[in-house]
Design a protein around this motif. Structure first.
Motif, PDB file in Angstrom:
ATOM      1  N   TYR A 338       1.756  -6.578   0.528  1.00  0.00           N
ATOM      2  CA  TYR A 338       1.747  -7.967   0.985  1.00  0.00           C
ATOM      3  C   TYR A 338       2.147  -8.864  -0.185  1.00  0.00           C
ATOM      4  O   TYR A 338       2.151  -8.438  -1.333  1.00  0.00           O
ATOM      5  CB  TYR A 338       0.347  -8.381   1.476  1.00  0.00           C
ATOM      6  CG  TYR A 338      -0.148  -7.580   2.665  1.00  0.00           C
ATOM      7  CD1 TYR A 338       0.182  -7.952   3.965  1.00  0.00           C
ATOM      8  CD2 TYR A 338      -0.928  -6.447   2.476  1.00  0.00           C
ATOM      9  CE1 TYR A 338      -0.271  -7.212   5.051  1.00  0.00           C
ATOM     10  CE2 TYR A 338      -1.384  -5.697   3.561  1.00  0.00           C
ATOM     11  CZ  TYR A 338      -1.049  -6.087   4.840  1.00  0.00           C
ATOM     12  OH  TYR A 338      -1.496  -5.364   5.910  1.00  0.00           O
ATOM     13  N   THR A 340       0.453 -11.205  -1.415  1.00  0.00           N
ATOM     14  CA  THR A 340      -0.747 -11.217  -2.247  1.00  0.00           C
ATOM     15  C   THR A 340      -1.647 -10.073  -1.794  1.00  0.00           C
ATOM     16  O   THR A 340      -1.843  -9.883  -0.588  1.00  0.00           O
ATOM     17  CB  THR A 340      -1.517 -12.551  -2.098  1.00  0.00           C
ATOM     18  OG1 THR A 340      -0.644 -13.623  -2.439  1.00  0.00           O
ATOM     19  CG2 THR A 340      -2.743 -12.570  -3.016  1.00  0.00           C
ATOM     20  N   THR A 342      -4.547  -7.949  -0.496  1.00  0.00           N
ATOM     21  CA  THR A 342      -5.730  -8.263   0.304  1.00  0.00           C
ATOM     22  C   THR A 342      -6.978  -7.730  -0.414  1.00  0.00           C
ATOM     23  O   THR A 342      -6.882  -6.843  -1.275  1.00  0.00           O
ATOM     24  CB  THR A 342      -5.627  -7.601   1.685  1.00  0.00           C
ATOM     25  OG1 THR A 342      -5.594  -6.178   1.506  1.00  0.00           O
ATOM     26  CG2 THR A 342      -4.363  -8.040   2.411  1.00  0.00           C
ATOM     27  N   PRO A 343      -8.148  -8.254  -0.073  1.00  0.00           N
ATOM     28  CA  PRO A 343      -9.386  -7.751  -0.687  1.00  0.00           C
ATOM     29  C   PRO A 343      -9.562  -6.243  -0.533  1.00  0.00           C
ATOM     30  O   PRO A 343     -10.038  -5.568  -1.445  1.00  0.00           O
ATOM     31  CB  PRO A 343     -10.484  -8.515   0.069  1.00  0.00           C
ATOM     32  CG  PRO A 343      -9.820  -9.796   0.471  1.00  0.00           C
ATOM     33  CD  PRO A 343      -8.408  -9.404   0.809  1.00  0.00           C
ATOM     34  N   GLU A 346      -7.318  -4.524  -3.042  1.00  0.00           N
ATOM     35  CA  GLU A 346      -7.882  -4.677  -4.384  1.00  0.00           C
ATOM     36  C   GLU A 346      -9.044  -3.704  -4.596  1.00  0.00           C
ATOM     37  O   GLU A 346      -9.182  -3.098  -5.661  1.00  0.00           O
ATOM     38  CB  GLU A 346      -8.354  -6.114  -4.588  1.00  0.00           C
ATOM     39  CG  GLU A 346      -7.207  -7.112  -4.713  1.00  0.00           C
ATOM     40  CD  GLU A 346      -7.706  -8.538  -4.895  1.00  0.00           C
ATOM     41  OE1 GLU A 346      -8.925  -8.764  -4.690  1.00  0.00           O
ATOM     42  OE2 GLU A 346      -6.887  -9.406  -5.219  1.00  0.00           O
TER      43      GLU A 346
END
Length: 361
Positions: A338, A340, A342-343, A346
């Motif tokens: 993506y 950024t 995503t949680p 991460e």
């Protein structure tokens, strides 16, 4: 309409040029400038050389598993050449010529097969989705892209590729049916290379052709000599024009042959005879177009040899850069899903790093 003249239900297959490079149906010869034909031939030649070299690199242990393209150059380039820069390409994993035509650099192609995430990060102007290996996933992706273009009021067309084996998967039906119902500007090219890994075409489906599957969706379908670049171009051009006018999708079956293995993990000698390969080698699409060019005094054996030498130097130099690019950073595998992370990604990256640290102790 071209497709009405070549109904797959009547056993008709579109062909314009014979294996000796002679135009046997002059009334169907598409209006392509000589310069464009030369460009397409050179791209076919680059595809052939880059493909052959990739197979060699893999056998030398310098590249990961690779899916060869030999024998299918015309099916790919003839079709994609009928599109424009604004149109989308949705590939499977055996469309090297189409990738080149859309502007994917050779270095990125090799980076992909080398195992680098950067191999899927294309230049901004390249309207192509990354490689999608899951069988027939390309059809749903293509239908979605085409529908998005229609929804936004754009006159963009989407071309998706799938293999003959992919026509037996549920996603093929779902994507084709959706595109047909909503008149999405989608062209689906079936690269019928006669084998889905080891499963021959005649075991894949009981229909006489794959193109006739279009009838069930209420859309045009046509079977084309996939080793004839002019026939592929003509059929695709007709389909592109229909799609751009809002007349919906088209299904094109390119009858071709995979001269090499399915991938470098495959041994085709187990399931097919060498004599079969030899017969199809006589229909080699690259040689066929070269004969056409020489017959029409647009090319020569001398120029051909010089071009081959130039491309071999280019390919070797490109792969040397790829080999010297170093290992793919671990973070790249996670951060390019993506814009950024995503949680969840991460968390996965953190957990993977922890596992690696534990295994090193």
């Amino acid at each position: 309409m071209l497709i009405e003249k070549y109904s797959p239900l009547e056993g008709k297959m579109l062909s314009i040029m014979d294996i000796e490079g002679n135009i046997v149906k002059k009334d169907l010869m598409p209006q392509i400038k000589d310069e464009k034909i030369l460009e397409l031939y050179k791209m076919m030649l680059l595809t052939k050389i880059a493909d052959t070299k990739a197979l060699q690199y893999q056998r030398q242990g310098r590249m990961l598993t690779y899916a060869p393209n030999r024998g299918q150059e015309a099916a790919q380039l003839g079709a994609i050449a009928a599109t424009e820069e604004r149109d989308w390409l949705v590939p499977a994993f055996r469309e090297l010529g189409a990738w080149f035509y859309k502007g994917v650099p050779l270095e990125q192609v090799y980076l992909y097969w080398y195992g680098s995430e950067m191999g899927s990060k294309f230049p901004e102007n390249v309207k192509m989705l990354p490689v999608s290996v899951p069988i027939s996933s390309q059809i749903n992706h293509g239908a979605g892209l085409a529908m998005a273009s229609k929804y936004k009021g754009e006159d963009h067309v989407t071309m998706a590729f799938v293999g003959d084996g992919g026509t037996s998967h549920g996603e093929f039906h779902e994507g084709m049916n959706f595109a047909a119902v909503f008149d999405a500007p989608l062209i689906v090219i079936i690269q019928n290379n006669q084998y889905a890994i080891s499963v021959p075409r005649h075991v894949q489906t009981k229909t006489k052709t794959l193109a006739e599957k279009a009838v069930a969706y209420g859309i045009p379908g046509i079977q084309v000599d996939g080793n004839d670049i002019f026939a592929m171009y003509l059929a695709a051009k007709d389909a592109v024009e229909r799609a751009r006018k809002g007349e919906g999708p088209t299904l094109i079956e390119a009858v071709t042959y995979r001269l090499g293995p399915h991938t470098t993990s495959d041994d085709p000698s187990i399931y097919r005879e060498d004599s079969e390969v030899e017969e199809w080698s006589k229909k080699d699409p690259v040689e066929r177009l070269k004969k056409y060019l020489i017959n029409n005094e647009l090319w020569s054996e001398e120029r051909d040899q010089k071009q081959i030498e130039e491309y071999e130097e280019l390919v070797n130099a490109t792969f040397k850069r790829v080999e010297n690019s170093g290992e793919t950073p671990l973070e790249d595998i996670f951060k390019y899903h993506y814009e950024t992370m995503t949680p969840i990604l991460e968390e996965q990256l953190k957990e993977y790093k922890s596992n690696l640290e534990g295994s090193e102790k």
